[in-house]
Scaffold this motif. Structure first.
Motif, short mmCIF file in Angstrom:
data_model
loop_
_atom_site.label_atom_id
_atom_site.label_comp_id
_atom_site.label_asym_id
_atom_site.label_seq_id
_atom_site.Cartn_x
_atom_site.Cartn_y
_atom_site.Cartn_z
N GLY A 16 0.92 -10.02 -5.10
CA GLY A 16 1.89 -9.73 -4.03
C GLY A 16 2.40 -8.31 -4.12
N ILE A 17 2.86 -7.79 -3.00
CA ILE A 17 3.35 -6.42 -2.96
C ILE A 17 4.56 -6.33 -2.03
CG2 ILE A 17 1.86 -5.67 -1.03
CD1 ILE A 17 1.39 -3.06 -2.71
N TRP A 18 5.52 -5.50 -2.40
CA TRP A 18 6.74 -5.28 -1.61
C TRP A 18 6.56 -4.01 -0.78
CZ3 TRP A 18 10.08 -1.29 -0.93
CH2 TRP A 18 11.37 -1.55 -0.44
N TRP A 19 7.00 -4.09 0.47
CA TRP A 19 7.02 -2.86 1.29
C TRP A 19 7.96 -3.05 2.47
CZ3 TRP A 19 3.36 -1.82 5.81
CH2 TRP A 19 2.88 -3.00 6.37
N MET A 20 8.29 -1.93 3.11
CA MET A 20 9.07 -1.96 4.35
C MET A 20 8.15 -1.53 5.48
SD MET A 20 12.78 -0.50 3.15
CE MET A 20 13.48 -0.85 4.76
N PRO A 21 7.70 -2.46 6.29
CA PRO A 21 6.67 -2.13 7.27
C PRO A 21 7.14 -1.28 8.44
CG PRO A 21 7.37 -4.41 7.52
CD PRO A 21 8.04 -3.90 6.29
N VAL A 70 -2.03 0.44 7.13
CA VAL A 70 -1.40 0.20 5.82
C VAL A 70 -1.60 -1.26 5.40
CG1 VAL A 70 0.79 0.16 4.57
CG2 VAL A 70 0.29 2.04 6.15
N ALA A 71 -1.39 -2.18 6.35
CA ALA A 71 -1.55 -3.60 6.04
C ALA A 71 -2.99 -3.91 5.62
CB ALA A 71 -1.16 -4.45 7.24
N LYS A 72 -3.95 -3.38 6.36
CA LYS A 72 -5.36 -3.60 6.02
C LYS A 72 -5.69 -3.02 4.66
CE LYS A 72 -7.24 -3.69 10.74
NZ LYS A 72 -8.07 -2.96 11.73
N THR A 73 -5.14 -1.85 4.37
CA THR A 73 -5.42 -1.19 3.09
C THR A 73 -4.92 -2.04 1.92
OG1 THR A 73 -5.29 1.01 4.10
CG2 THR A 73 -5.01 0.88 1.71
N MET A 74 -3.69 -2.54 2.02
CA MET A 74 -3.13 -3.34 0.94
C MET A 74 -3.89 -4.66 0.79
SD MET A 74 0.99 -2.63 1.10
CE MET A 74 1.22 -3.47 2.65
N HIS A 75 -4.30 -5.24 1.91
CA HIS A 75 -5.10 -6.46 1.85
C HIS A 75 -6.46 -6.17 1.21
CE1 HIS A 75 -7.24 -10.00 4.00
NE2 HIS A 75 -6.66 -10.41 2.90
N HIS A 76 -7.03 -5.03 1.56
CA HIS A 76 -8.32 -4.63 0.97
C HIS A 76 -8.19 -4.42 -0.53
CE1 HIS A 76 -12.33 -2.88 0.74
NE2 HIS A 76 -11.82 -1.83 0.11
N TRP A 77 -7.05 -3.93 -0.97
CA TRP A 77 -6.80 -3.79 -2.42
C TRP A 77 -6.85 -5.14 -3.12
CZ3 TRP A 77 -1.88 -0.29 -1.77
CH2 TRP A 77 -2.29 1.03 -1.55
N PHE A 82 2.70 -10.52 1.10
CA PHE A 82 3.48 -9.34 1.52
C PHE A 82 4.96 -9.70 1.55
CE2 PHE A 82 0.05 -7.07 4.34
CZ PHE A 82 -0.73 -6.89 3.22
N LYS A 83 5.74 -9.08 0.68
CA LYS A 83 7.19 -9.17 0.77
C LYS A 83 7.64 -8.03 1.68
CE LYS A 83 11.51 -10.05 -0.78
NZ LYS A 83 12.23 -11.33 -0.69
N MET A 84 8.06 -8.38 2.89
CA MET A 84 8.34 -7.38 3.93
C MET A 84 9.85 -7.27 4.12
SD MET A 84 5.19 -8.08 6.56
CE MET A 84 5.90 -9.55 7.24
N ARG A 132 -0.15 -9.21 11.52
CA ARG A 132 -0.91 -10.46 11.35
C ARG A 132 -2.35 -10.28 11.80
NH1 ARG A 132 -0.72 -13.89 7.93
NH2 ARG A 132 1.42 -14.58 8.33
N ASN A 133 -2.55 -9.63 12.92
CA ASN A 133 -3.91 -9.40 13.40
C ASN A 133 -4.71 -8.52 12.44
OD1 ASN A 133 -3.52 -10.92 15.73
ND2 ASN A 133 -2.86 -9.18 16.95
N ALA A 134 -4.00 -7.65 11.72
CA ALA A 134 -4.68 -6.72 10.82
C ALA A 134 -5.21 -7.42 9.57
CB ALA A 134 -3.72 -5.60 10.41
N VAL A 135 -4.52 -8.45 9.11
CA VAL A 135 -4.91 -9.07 7.84
C VAL A 135 -5.33 -10.53 7.98
CG1 VAL A 135 -3.41 -7.53 6.54
CG2 VAL A 135 -2.52 -9.73 7.29
#
Length: 458
Positions: A16-21, A70-77, A82-84, A132-135
């Protein structure tokens, strides 16, 4: 980041990862030539918010592409949780914290957005849909925080998996009651609109958790059980922010018995009598057996007598119920018509109850505070045989607490068997020390599903 995520997943966990979208810092050099990405106040200044940063203009196609990237990148990692945080920034309004209602947040105190035909609520919902569509559906969206601005409350419906429904732990001075108050008030959303997130279940003491904590009082083991038990029984979103290596074994034990989630139905019995209900009833019928758990919670700093009629709790007042207290690890006198218990300050009692029959039956198990709802997959009585299917955990002694030994006759167990003899599992009948009750112990070297059988004669 990929290395970190892979290491987490290698342990059988979800990364999991924290971010402010929906906010950035307009003064950051990265955005020097991207000032059109931000929303602006009517005075022409970027829309800064307290603590939250500068609100992005979610109607700007460049911003939409950016947050999707950004969302796709973190999902790809490899991050699937996602803690948003700070979601209210996406609505371009002021932070109103702590807010349990619809206080003035100065919506509209901004210049028209890039797309002036979009309302600020539409822009916010479009932003969540873009993420949501991104990931896809693989990522769990944990939203935060409606208490900062209630505009993000209804506006997030259907677009996040969980939502922080209250402020940070004790930020309102209510200590362990902070999340419980909001979780009780909004219980009808839980498991339907999203999972209510009351904020972490604190297990540590005010300082560093110690193994020699007193049995009662502030920082006690009794107090430590209160909030985790509440979240477990009510089926809310269980989070922990404790530094686990510093927790003594008795605190880790609380987490073990509370963290897993179940699929029953829970409701507050005295929701209209108190700001913070003290009686919850949890019902589960999915295994074909009607299981009930009564959760009694004393949130006060003084002792309190808690109870009500069985009918008020939605149960039959004409039925005799066997009862077992989970944390005290002991049977209670049968319940009939009503129940009441004196609870010390800031403590709880989690009681499994089962309608009396004319034969032995399982009232409680040791794996989880819901006492059978997540681990006892099947139970059947037939021709003097009590049989069942249980999910057991490697190295965790699994105990069946059986009542009714004196119901419909005097029953004596003659044989306890594990069917098909799973690898590394044993079963034994413990010495009988409680009148009318029997305990069966199953040990397993690996996590597995076990079929067991108990033969009785009158």
């Amino acid at each position: 980041m990929t290395t970190t995520a892979n290491a987490i997943k290698k342990e059988g966990l979800t990364a999991g990862i924290w971010w402010m979208p929906f906010a950035r810092n307009h003064q950051d050099p990265e955005y020097k030539d991207r000032q059109d990405w931000f929303a602006y106040r009517k005075n022409g200044k970027p829309f800064e918010t307290n603590w939250g940063g500068t609100s992005l203009d979610l109607t700007n196609p460049k911003v939409q592409n950016h947050i999707a990237y950004v969302a796709k990148t973190m999902h790809h990692w490899g991050f699937n949780y996602f803690k948003m945080d700070g979601l209210w920034t996406g609505i371009v309004t002021e932070q109103v914290y702590i807010n349990d209602g619809y206080k003035n947040d100065s919506i509209g105190n901004n210049k028209p957005l890039f797309n002036p035909l979009k309302t600020q609520i539409e822009a916010f919902r479009d932003g969540l849909k873009i993420l949501r569509n991104a990931v896809g559906d693989e990522v769990f969206f944990s939203g935060c925080c409606v208490s900062q601005n209630m505009r993000s409350f209804g506006a997030s419906f259907g677009l996040v998996n969980s939502m922080r429904i209250g402020p940070d732990f004790n930020h309102d001075g209510q200590s362990i009651r902070t999340g419980a108050i909001r979780a009780s008030r909004l219980y009808f959303l839980n498991g339907r609109v999203w999972w209510n997130d009351p904020d972490p279940s604190m297990l540590r003491e005010s300082g560093k958790a110690t193994a020699d904590a007193a049995s009662t009082g502030i920082g006690s083991l009794t107090r430590a059980r209160l909030l985790p038990s509440f979240i477990a029984v009510t089926g809310q979103f269980f989070l922990s922010s404790d530094w686990l290596p510093d927790l003594p074994d008795n605190r880790i034990e609380i987490m073990k018995r509370c963290m897993a989630s179940y699929n029953g139905i829970a409701r507050p019995v005295d929701a209209f009598d108190k700001t913070l209900p003290s009686i919850w009833v949890t019902i589960d019928k999915k295994s074909g057996i009607h299981r009930n758990v009564l959760g009694l919670f004393n949130w006060n700093t003084t002792s309190q007598n808690i109870g009500c009629s069985m009918s008020w709790a939605g149960l039959s007042d004409k039925t005799v119920y066997h009862a077992f207290d989970f944390w005290e690890n002991k049977p209670l006198p049968d319940i009939y018509g009503s129940f009441a218990s004196e609870l010390p300050s800031e403590s709880c009692r989690i009681i499994a109850i089962r309608a009396r029959s004319n034969h032995p039956l399982v009232v409680s198990t040791s794996q989880h505070v819901t006492q059978g709802m997540i681990d006892l997959l099947k139970e059947e009585w037939k021709a003097g045989m009590l049989s069942g299917i249980s999910k057991v955990i490697a190295g965790d002694n699994y105990e069946l607490r059986i009542a009714g030994i004196n119901d419909g006759g005097i029953w004596k167990i003659t044989k306890a068997t594990i069917i098909e003899n799973p690898e590394g599992a044993t079963i034994e009948v413990l010495p009988q020390t409680e009148k009318g009750w029997l305990r069966i112990l199953i040990k397993s070297k690996k996590s597995q599903v076990i079929k067991w059988q108990l033969r009785f004669v009158k």
